[in-house]
Design a protein around this motif. Structure first.
Motif, PDB file in Angstrom:
ATOM      1  N   VAL A 189       0.867  -1.129   0.089  1.00 56.57           N
ATOM      2  CA  VAL A 189       0.266   0.305   0.184  1.00 56.57           C
ATOM      3  C   VAL A 189       0.951   1.187   0.209  1.00 56.57           C
ATOM      4  O   VAL A 189       1.828   1.127   0.640  1.00 56.57           O
ATOM      5  N   TYR A 190       1.131   2.286  -0.941  1.00 54.00           N
ATOM      6  CA  TYR A 190       1.207   2.688  -0.870  1.00 54.00           C
ATOM      7  C   TYR A 190       0.846   4.594  -0.603  1.00 54.00           C
ATOM      8  O   TYR A 190      -0.254   4.827  -1.199  1.00 54.00           O
ATOM      9  N   GLY A 191       1.829   5.398  -0.480  1.00 48.90           N
ATOM     10  CA  GLY A 191       0.428   6.567  -0.013  1.00 48.90           C
ATOM     11  C   GLY A 191       1.301   7.408   1.743  1.00 48.90           C
ATOM     12  O   GLY A 191       2.867   7.242   1.262  1.00 48.90           O
ATOM     13  N   VAL A 192       0.225   8.683   1.252  1.00 54.94           N
ATOM     14  CA  VAL A 192       0.750   9.046   3.543  1.00 54.94           C
ATOM     15  C   VAL A 192       1.295   8.686   4.350  1.00 54.94           C
ATOM     16  O   VAL A 192      -0.405   8.338   4.759  1.00 54.94           O
ATOM     17  N   TRP A 193       2.227   8.475   4.680  1.00 60.45           N
ATOM     18  CA  TRP A 193       2.195   7.739   6.271  1.00 60.45           C
ATOM     19  C   TRP A 193       2.799   9.476   7.227  1.00 60.45           C
ATOM     20  O   TRP A 193       3.186   9.988   6.520  1.00 60.45           O
ATOM     21  N   TYR A 194       1.592   9.040   8.380  1.00 58.23           N
ATOM     22  CA  TYR A 194       2.048  10.040   9.843  1.00 58.23           C
ATOM     23  C   TYR A 194       1.550   9.605  11.040  1.00 58.23           C
ATOM     24  O   TYR A 194       1.375   8.040  10.468  1.00 58.23           O
ATOM     25  N   LEU A 309       5.619  16.184   9.366  1.00 56.27           N
ATOM     26  CA  LEU A 309       4.814  15.109   9.983  1.00 56.27           C
ATOM     27  C   LEU A 309       4.536  13.971   8.700  1.00 56.27           C
ATOM     28  O   LEU A 309       3.961  12.626   9.611  1.00 56.27           O
ATOM     29  N   PHE A 310       4.122  14.375   7.184  1.00 56.73           N
ATOM     30  CA  PHE A 310       3.949  12.795   6.575  1.00 56.73           C
ATOM     31  C   PHE A 310       5.353  13.072   5.455  1.00 56.73           C
ATOM     32  O   PHE A 310       6.444  13.796   5.745  1.00 56.73           O
ATOM     33  N   ILE A 311       4.881  11.723   5.336  1.00 51.90           N
ATOM     34  CA  ILE A 311       5.979  10.917   4.115  1.00 51.90           C
ATOM     35  C   ILE A 311       5.990  10.443   3.308  1.00 51.90           C
ATOM     36  O   ILE A 311       4.840   9.100   3.525  1.00 51.90           O
ATOM     37  N   PRO A 312       5.456  10.764   2.060  1.00 48.95           N
ATOM     38  CA  PRO A 312       5.148   9.321   1.091  1.00 48.95           C
ATOM     39  C   PRO A 312       5.941   8.696   1.368  1.00 48.95           C
ATOM     40  O   PRO A 312       7.335   8.107   0.545  1.00 48.95           O
ATOM     41  N   ASN A 313       5.619   6.777   1.252  1.00 48.88           N
ATOM     42  CA  ASN A 313       6.220   6.384   1.202  1.00 48.88           C
ATOM     43  C   ASN A 313       5.147   4.705   1.091  1.00 48.88           C
ATOM     44  O   ASN A 313       4.544   4.560   0.543  1.00 48.88           O
TER      45      ASN A 313
END
Length: 481
Positions: A189-194, A309-313
């Motif tokens: 699952v790719y997306g914005v992780w936080y 706060l956010f990281i694409p991963n």
């Protein structure tokens, strides 16, 4: 990419894709070498082992005394899950010798062996030194995995292996027509992780529109926290959230046109809107200072420490960063924010696909053994073992019952449920690895996010790269069917 990271990576590798994809070392120089080196079929090749007798217990006809060699990408998913599966192979074929090894240097280690015609029987082709899938397929370097897919599953002889897999896995392994060249083992699952804890501390909800995203980043900045960070040295991680955003804003046909290398695909208004949105993060100072100089581990560590706060991963990040993520972090993933209510697809549109690409070389001495090892790995027990140990789903459609899901994995499952049919799967990272990583990623997006290119300049540059690839007769081209 799958896990294309050092997972991770490609978790995707990540794991990547693509990783993932992603774990990592220098891509540019090895990538160029691959295009020419893999193009040659090399020497005469090694002698094929004689196939064994096909039986109910041995449906692929593995030679029970033949050596089987398995080379794994040594990333954030670790080695234990594969070693456990190898033990099952050894139990099933006690007279066989199994050589298992793990390395991050997939390309530099294995490319010479492809050229010499003596590759291993099974390879986890992931990480920054991932061999270019499009080149391998185009030059007939891989075995068709259809016999594996049509074999009875390890658990239930009445079901074929293909009938036990998650939707889209078989199609991902296809490039042109029916043959299946790659088995993506992890499901990323790719997306914005936080951190949900960090988001709660800002008294904020996950932003669904870009205006809301900027508001949350402004709140974070006031608290001394950057809105975003990313793997600055490997900016091909940025598409993990940017590409599904483009698909959400403009529709999946925009991503298909980009994958198909169509003229002016990158000049679509949805691409322009999303590039300008991301560039706004840079312009407003919402990106962690120094991010362009960070690798994937450094950026993830800064993020885990609450500096951003956010990281694409990809979903490999939970395992890859397990040693730095605080126990009360409450890891979560979301589909990317959109622009506004005019977006073509609803909030929740996400990129999810197979990661950790396994291949059986066409010139393997024991291809039946390589496929049998994959058949074992696609059993329910091996799938559960992987999920429990590395916090990621597999291509096996199930394997979570009786397992206490970790926060990130639980969030990923929830994100997939919210997405429903709105799951996109860009193919650049497995069709055109060099274009995706070195050119679009490093030379395009990386330069834009570092403030050295405007969105318009980045789009023009990337469209130029895509046009070059489309006209390059030395590479095989693929299109969505």
């Amino acid at each position: 990419m799958g896990s294309t990271s050092n997972h991770g990576a490609e978790g995707v590798g990540r794991r990547e894709l693509i990783k993932r994809s992603a774990a990592l070392g220098v891509v540019a120089a090895p990538g160029m070498g691959l295009l020419s080196a893999c193009a040659s079929s090399g020497g005469g090749g090694q002698k094929k082992d004689k196939a064994g007798k096909k039986t109910a217990k041995n449906p692929l006809g593995v030679n029970e005394t033949a050596k089987m060699e398995f080379v794994l990408f040594d990333g954030g998913f670790g080695k234990e899950y594969a070693q456990d599966a190898v033990k099952i192979y050894q139990k099933d074929f006690p007279k066989a010798t199994v050589k298992f090894s793990a390395t991050q240097k997939i390309q530099s280690t294995l490319q010479p062996r492809f050229n010499q015609g003596n590759p291993p029987d099974l390879i986890d082709n992931s990480g920054a030194e991932q061999m270019d899938m499009g080149v391998l397929v185009g030059k007939n370097q891989l075995a068709d995995l259809t016999p594996l897919l049509d074999a009875p599953s390890y658990d239930d002889p009445s079901k074929k292996v293909r009938d036990t897999l998650r939707p889209g896995i078989v199609e991902m392994g296809q490039f042109d027509g029916n043959p299946v060249w790659i088995m993506y083992y992890a499901y990323t699952v790719y997306g914005v992780w936080y951190s949900q804890k960090a988001l709660d501390s800002l008294d904020a909800q996950y932003p669904k529109t870009w205006d809301e995203m900027l508001q949350v980043c402004a709140k974070a900045k006031k608290k001394g926290m950057a809105g975003w960070t990313y793997a600055g040295k490997y900016p091909y991680y940025i598409p993990f959230s940017l590409y599904p955003m483009i698909g959400k804003v403009g529709g999946r046909e925009v991503l298909d046109a980009i994958d198909n290398l169509e003229p002016n695909a990158w000049k679509h208004p949805a691409v322009k809107a999303c590039f300008e949105a991301y560039y706004e993060l840079y312009k407003k100072g919402y990106v962690l200072k120094g991010t362009p100089g960070l690798d994937h581990i450094q950026s993830q560590t800064a993020w885990a420490k609450g500096e951003a706060l956010f990281i694409p991963n990809g979903s490999w990040v939970e395992n890859e960063s397990a040693n730095v993520i605080p126990k009360d972090f409450n890891l979560a993933v979301s589909a990317p924010s959109g622009i506004d209510s005019s977006d073509k697809l609803p909030f929740g549109t996400i990129w999810a696909s197979g990661g950790e690409p396994f291949i059986v070389p066409a010139k393997a001495a024991n291809p039946e053994g390589g496929m049998e090892q994959l058949r074992i790995m696609l059993s329910e027990a091996s799938s559960k073992n992987f999920t429990a140990k590395v916090k990621s789903l597999t291509a096996y459609n199930g394997g979570t019952s009786g397992i206490t899901l970790t926060p990130g994995l639980n969030s990923g499952v929830a994100a997939l449920k919210l997405a429903g049919s709105n799951v996109v799967n860009p193919r650049l990272q497995d069709w055109y690895v060099q274009l995706q990583k070195e050119k679009i990623g490093v030379a395009g997006l990386g330069e834009m996010m570092a403030g050295r290119l405007t969105p318009a300049e980045a789009i023009k540059k990337i469209q130029g790269f895509a046009d070059e690839a489309a006209k390059d007769t030395s590479i095989k081209h693929y299109k969505h069917q």
